[in-house]
Motif scaffolding. Structure first.
Motif, mmCIF file in Angstrom:
data_model
loop_
_atom_site.group_PDB
_atom_site.id
_atom_site.type_symbol
_atom_site.label_atom_id
_atom_site.label_comp_id
_atom_site.label_asym_id
_atom_site.label_seq_id
_atom_site.Cartn_x
_atom_site.Cartn_y
_atom_site.Cartn_z
ATOM 1 N N ILE A 93 0.784 -1.292 0.020
ATOM 2 C CA ILE A 93 0.045 -0.152 0.008
ATOM 3 C C ILE A 93 1.011 1.292 -0.090
ATOM 4 C CG2 ILE A 93 -1.669 1.064 1.372
ATOM 5 C CD1 ILE A 93 -2.890 -1.553 2.272
ATOM 6 N N ASP A 186 -7.293 -2.887 -2.822
ATOM 7 C CA ASP A 186 -6.808 -3.835 -1.822
ATOM 8 C C ASP A 186 -7.838 -5.007 -2.187
ATOM 9 O OD1 ASP A 186 -6.295 -5.461 -0.039
ATOM 10 O OD2 ASP A 186 -5.855 -3.832 1.636
ATOM 11 N N ALA A 208 -2.144 -8.719 0.067
ATOM 12 C CA ALA A 208 -1.515 -9.096 1.111
ATOM 13 C C ALA A 208 -1.300 -10.555 1.065
ATOM 14 C CB ALA A 208 -2.035 -8.567 2.333
ATOM 15 N N LYS A 211 -1.901 -13.539 3.724
ATOM 16 C CA LYS A 211 -3.014 -14.450 4.097
ATOM 17 C C LYS A 211 -3.125 -15.702 3.190
ATOM 18 C CE LYS A 211 -4.658 -9.950 5.590
ATOM 19 N NZ LYS A 211 -3.678 -9.748 6.595
ATOM 20 N N LEU A 220 5.259 -12.726 6.051
ATOM 21 C CA LEU A 220 4.667 -11.499 5.867
ATOM 22 C C LEU A 220 5.031 -11.182 4.417
ATOM 23 C CD1 LEU A 220 4.976 -10.213 9.264
ATOM 24 C CD2 LEU A 220 2.945 -9.782 8.106
HETATM 25 C C1 LIG Z 1 -7.385 -6.043 3.916
HETATM 26 C C2 LIG Z 1 -5.922 -5.996 4.289
HETATM 27 N N1 LIG Z 1 -5.204 -5.499 3.616
HETATM 28 C C3 LIG Z 1 -3.797 -5.475 3.880
HETATM 29 C C4 LIG Z 1 -3.327 -6.057 4.944
HETATM 30 C C5 LIG Z 1 -1.741 -5.969 5.308
HETATM 31 O O1 LIG Z 1 -1.132 -7.038 5.404
HETATM 32 P P1 LIG Z 1 -0.142 -7.307 5.835
HETATM 33 O O2 LIG Z 1 -0.398 -7.719 7.327
HETATM 34 O O3 LIG Z 1 0.931 -8.295 5.214
HETATM 35 O O4 LIG Z 1 0.907 -5.810 6.112
HETATM 36 C C6 LIG Z 1 -4.431 -6.393 5.762
HETATM 37 C C7 LIG Z 1 -3.808 -7.392 7.040
HETATM 38 O O5 LIG Z 1 -4.427 -7.631 7.841
HETATM 39 C C8 LIG Z 1 -5.499 -6.634 5.328
HETATM 40 O O6 LIG Z 1 -6.437 -7.198 6.294
#
Ligand SMILES: Cc1ncc(COP(=O)(O)O)c(C=O)c1O
Length: 394
Positions: A93, A186, A208, A211, A220
């Motif tokens: 982001i 996102d 991300a 997940k 991560l």
């Molecule tokens: C919708 C969403 N976008 C981005 C992220 C960011 O991911 P990261 O934890 O790898 O920074 C998350 C993390 O919880 C998320 O829920």
């Protein structure tokens, strides 16, 4: 590879060994190619280096064969052309924001956005001279009224991953394109499987990978994916200037998750759907926020644009239960852990105070929201667990 000279000292011969490791060896696993230094065959190669050229290896920070394999697979999953990797979804982001914005520019963010995205935007507004405004995620084509000459970027999240409103992506991207504004989504919720952003006019998709792609709750990583080469180069240059890189070991972990991702996503989706249907029948629950449910805000867009939902949904408890009672419910759960993120095998639950997270789109519900992430445990066991925890409310 230079030949080893047997007259050299053992220490030198250990550092400059002879031969390739295993010529002809093939396996299904992605080879882990770790590197900081990348070695060039000659100075002509060094002098021909151009950061825009994706076929050249330059430095481990920028790309390795392992990270390139992952980038190619992610672009293919999402229907994009170019992918870049960052060390977390949040850094993807921030790579978009720093790649595309400068002081004096304006950015629009949905009011239900992932909250660290919001914090990043607020920081850009406070310290970097970027104007940041929030919009109602259900605004649709009316976003056109908010676009100013200085507006350079519109963020979307589909759906908002706590409150689950599904935006009309095509309406927002059409308004943005008409005014030459870049859109970034996102798209983590759908893992790039259940929603195809580029087919709905989006310019940049952020994942991300922490997940579903990883699936192991142990890595991560994030990605920015696009079809547009000029945008890709802007993001690539910003990534390079900020010194952003990922390790090949982590890339290999994510690559390991990809073949099973669709099957996992569908299994999460089935269990989540069944548990949400069952929770709808429970008197303790006032509202189910699952985009596949007809009364979820933006359901029509979900039905039109999505092919699945995965393991995430939220519920709003009846307002007769205090926030403290709902906390008690969450803590009484035995199979659902308290923790951030999602996409792994383990179920999670977390209460949210949504009212305090909004500045534009007022939150209509009075009861406490709990977000569930439904893992890969047996669905009947999860239901029994929720049932025993609900019993504590009585
Ligand atoms: C919708 C969403 N976008 C981005 C992220 C960011 O991911 P990261 O934890 O790898 O920074 C998350 C993390 O919880 C998320 O829920």
């Amino acid at each position: 590879m230079k030949k080893t000279d047997s007259r050299r000292a053992l220490q030198t011969r250990i550092i400059h060994p002879e031969g390739e490791l295993a010529p002809g060896f093939e396996s299904f696993a992605a080879p882990v190619t770790r590197a900081s230094t990348v070695v060039f065959p000659d100075l002509a190669t060094v002098r021909s280096l151009d950061w825009r050229n994706d076929k050249q290896w330059r430095y481990g920070l920028h790309a390795t064969p392992t990270s390139t394999l992952l980038m190619q697979r992610l672009a293919a999953i999402e229907g994009g052309e170019h992918a870049l990797l960052q060390p977390s979804g949040l850094s993807s982001i921030s790579n978009v924001n720093f790649g595309l914005l400068k002081a004096g520019d304006d950015m629009l963010i949905p009011d239900n956005v992932y909250s660290p995205n919001r914090e990043h935007g607020d920081w850009l507004a406070e310290d970097f001279g970027v104007s940041v405004r929030y919009y109602d995620p259900l605004i649709g084509a009316r976003i056109a009224d908010l676009i100013r000459p200085e507006t350079k970027l519109i963020w979307l999240e589909a759906p908002g991953s706590v409150t689950m409103e599904v935006p009309d992506v095509a309406a927002i991207t059409a308004a943005a394109r008409a005014r030459n504004v870049v859109t970034a989504i996102d798209n983590t919720y759908s893992a790039g499987l259940a929603f195809r952003p580029f087919e709905h006019g989006v310019d940049i998709s952020v994942q991300a990978l922490t997940k579903y792609q990883s699936g192991g709750s142990d890595v991560l990583m994030g990605a920015t994916i696009t079809r547009d080469r000029a945008l890709y180069l802007k993001l690539k240059q910003a990534r390079m200037r900020m010194g952003i890189g990922v390790s090949s070991d982590d890339c290999a972990l994510v690559l390991r998750g990809l073949p099973s991702m669709k099957a996992r996503f569908e299994a999460h989706d089935r269990s989540a759907m069944a548990l949400a249907e069952w929770l709808k029948t429970r008197d303790e629950i006032a509202v189910i926020l699952h985009p596949a449910f007809a009364d979820c805000p933006g359901h029509a867009s979900f039905k039109r644009d999505f092919t699945g939902a995965g393991g995430l949904f939220s519920v709003v408890f009846h307002e007769r239960y205090s926030a403290a009672q709902v906390d008690g419910f969450v803590e009484a759960l035995e199979l659902f852990s308290l923790g951030w993120s999602w996409g792994g095998a383990h179920s999670l639950a977390m209460p949210y105070d949504v009212g305090s997270m909004r500045t534009v789109a007022s939150w209509p519900h009075r009861g406490t929201l709990v977000r569930f992430y439904i893992g890969l445990e047996d669905e009947a066991d999860l239901r029994a667990d929720i049932e025993q925890a609900l019993a504590t409310l009585a």
